[in-house]
Motif scaffolding. Structure first.
Motif, PDB file in Angstrom:
ATOM      1  N   GLU A 270       0.811  -1.220   0.000  1.00 43.83           N
ATOM      2  CA  GLU A 270       0.000   0.000   0.000  1.00 43.83           C
ATOM      3  C   GLU A 270       0.842   1.267   0.000  1.00 43.83           C
ATOM      4  OE1 GLU A 270      -3.380   0.413   2.583  1.00 43.83           O
ATOM      5  OE2 GLU A 270      -3.591  -1.758   2.787  1.00 43.83           O
ATOM      6  N   GLU A 271       1.847   1.302   0.850  1.00 42.46           N
ATOM      7  CA  GLU A 271       2.660   2.518   0.938  1.00 42.46           C
ATOM      8  C   GLU A 271       3.405   2.777  -0.368  1.00 42.46           C
ATOM      9  OE1 GLU A 271       2.720   4.811   3.326  1.00 42.46           O
ATOM     10  OE2 GLU A 271       1.076   3.605   4.160  1.00 42.46           O
ATOM     11  N   LYS A 274       0.940   4.240  -2.871  1.00 37.03           N
ATOM     12  CA  LYS A 274       0.683   5.659  -2.610  1.00 37.03           C
ATOM     13  C   LYS A 274       1.848   6.523  -3.086  1.00 37.03           C
ATOM     14  CE  LYS A 274      -2.160   4.824   1.506  1.00 37.03           C
ATOM     15  NZ  LYS A 274      -2.216   4.921   2.994  1.00 37.03           N
ATOM     16  N   LYS A 275       3.056   6.072  -2.793  1.00 37.60           N
ATOM     17  CA  LYS A 275       4.234   6.826  -3.209  1.00 37.60           C
ATOM     18  C   LYS A 275       4.294   6.981  -4.725  1.00 37.60           C
ATOM     19  CE  LYS A 275       9.297   6.603  -3.400  1.00 37.60           C
ATOM     20  NZ  LYS A 275      10.493   5.781  -3.132  1.00 37.60           N
ATOM     21  N   ASP A 278       1.649   9.398  -5.919  1.00 40.00           N
ATOM     22  CA  ASP A 278       2.043  10.768  -5.592  1.00 40.00           C
ATOM     23  C   ASP A 278       3.166  11.262  -6.506  1.00 40.00           C
ATOM     24  OD1 ASP A 278       0.187  10.958  -3.559  1.00 40.00           O
ATOM     25  OD2 ASP A 278       1.590  10.373  -1.976  1.00 40.00           O
ATOM     26  N   LEU A 295      -7.537   1.294  -2.857  1.00 36.55           N
ATOM     27  CA  LEU A 295      -6.531   2.317  -2.581  1.00 36.55           C
ATOM     28  C   LEU A 295      -6.498   3.373  -3.680  1.00 36.55           C
ATOM     29  CD1 LEU A 295      -3.062   1.987  -1.069  1.00 36.55           C
ATOM     30  CD2 LEU A 295      -3.253   3.143  -3.268  1.00 36.55           C
ATOM     31  N   ASN A 298      -9.588   5.567  -3.496  1.00 38.40           N
ATOM     32  CA  ASN A 298      -9.473   6.541  -2.404  1.00 38.40           C
ATOM     33  C   ASN A 298      -8.495   7.655  -2.755  1.00 38.40           C
ATOM     34  OD1 ASN A 298     -11.303   5.130  -0.803  1.00 38.40           O
ATOM     35  ND2 ASN A 298      -9.704   3.944   0.234  1.00 38.40           N
ATOM     36  N   TRP A 299      -7.412   7.284  -3.445  1.00 37.31           N
ATOM     37  CA  TRP A 299      -6.424   8.290  -3.837  1.00 37.31           C
ATOM     38  C   TRP A 299      -7.037   9.285  -4.811  1.00 37.31           C
ATOM     39  CZ3 TRP A 299      -4.062  10.052  -8.259  1.00 37.31           C
ATOM     40  CH2 TRP A 299      -2.901  10.819  -8.093  1.00 37.31           C
ATOM     41  N   SER A 302      -9.332  11.593  -2.893  1.00 34.18           N
ATOM     42  CA  SER A 302      -8.596  12.565  -2.077  1.00 34.18           C
ATOM     43  C   SER A 302      -7.998  13.670  -2.934  1.00 34.18           C
ATOM     44  CB  SER A 302      -7.496  11.862  -1.278  1.00 34.18           C
ATOM     45  OG  SER A 302      -6.476  11.363  -2.131  1.00 34.18           O
TER      46      SER A 302
END
Length: 311
Positions: A270-271, A274-275, A278, A295, A298-299, A302
């Protein structure tokens, strides 16, 4: 010594002038945007989601579809009777009783093997040992999932008989199912992508092979990146290759200026997902679509909320 110094300075000045001149007059040659690549970011189930179900089986593809993935990332090989099947390894020793190369068997013979025999679930069980889970053809995938994005990776080497036939066979199948706008064709062998495009004539999105990646990264790290002329439409990359970092925001932005999205594989954490998002990644190729799909959703939400609050 003075003459050598003057010569060196003259060469440096000429190089600087050439760089400045090319920078001023040449603009990045953007790739024409392909329909299959318009949505971003996307989640592609790697071999159907290989940590949730037996890879490259209909069980895996159906489960990934139900989880809401945007598409599948598959490998293809050619059988003895020249059928295109979804399979990664050259040999089929992952099955219950078949040992040999895919090219040694007809499709009918391959259909007799259990392609989920060695699949082990999270509890350490082998749930499909007593079943016959068949190999899947690309034709079956086109028919079962008529609207799904399918990233197709040619595994047969161009130096083999099967590899020499694959580009034309693949193009004819894509054309038959009118799938030009929902597939990406790629290969570790850049030559296979080039040969496929001789038939497709840029009507299908092309993925980067190893040679394409090397050229792009070399251009990115040089002073003449603006001279880079891409031949493909999307890059699928690991975050790192050896000592080279391939997931930096600057490298992603470099490719994006040519209208080339970047997808990363195989991402199950997951991390890390996200990275990468981003940093600007436009796609996540994963063995865990159950993690990646919510995920990414949700990203996206957001990001939309952040933009709304900025206004």
């Amino acid at each position: 010594m003075r003459k050598k110094t003057k010569l060196a300075l003259a060469i440096a000045a000429a190089s600087a002038a050439a760089w400045a001149g090319s920078k001023a007059f040449l603009k990045p040659q953007k790739r024409e945007g392909k329909a299959v690549l318009q949505k971003s970011p996307v989640v592609l189930a790697h071999r159907g989601g290989a940590k949730l179900a037996p890879e490259h089986t209909m069980i895996a593809f159906e489960k990934a579809f139900e989880l809401g993935v945007d598409g599948f990332e598959i490998d293809i090989r050619l059988t003895k009777d020249e059928e295109i099947v979804a399979f990664h390894d050259e040999t089929i020793d992952r099955t219950s009783d078949g040992i040999g190369a895919v090219r040694d068997f007809t499709l009918e013979e391959l259909k007799t093997f259990n392609f989920a025999y060695h699949y082990k679930d999270e509890d350490g069980n082998y749930p499909y040992r007593n079943e016959k889970v068949e190999i899947v053809t690309l034709r079956e995938l086109f028919e079962k999932f008529p609207n799904m994005y399918i990233n197709i990776d040619i595994k047969d080497s161009p130096e083999t008989y099967e590899g020499s036939l694959m580009p034309s066979k693949l193009w004819r199948l894509i054309e038959e199912y009118k799938a030009e706008d929902r597939v990406v064709v790629t290969s570790f062998y850049s030559e296979q992508v080039d040969r496929f495009n001789l038939y497709a004539q840029n009507r299908v999105a092309l993925g980067a092979g190893e040679t394409d990646v090397r050229k792009a990264f070399a251009a990115y790290t040089s002073q003449f990146g603006h001279l880079y002329q891409p031949k493909v439409d999307v890059f699928q990359l690991p975050p790192k290759h050896g000592r080279f970092t391939l997931d930096s925001p600057k490298f992603i932005a470099f490719l994006n200026q040519f209208n080339i999205p970047v997808h990363y594989w195989v991402i199950d954490d997951e991390e890390q997902m996200k990275k990468l998002l981003d940093n600007g990644a436009q796609g996540i190729i994963t063995d865990r679509p159950d993690i990646a799909v919510p995920l990414v959703r949700n990203w996206i939400e957001s990001q939309a909320e952040n933009k709304k609050n900025e206004k």
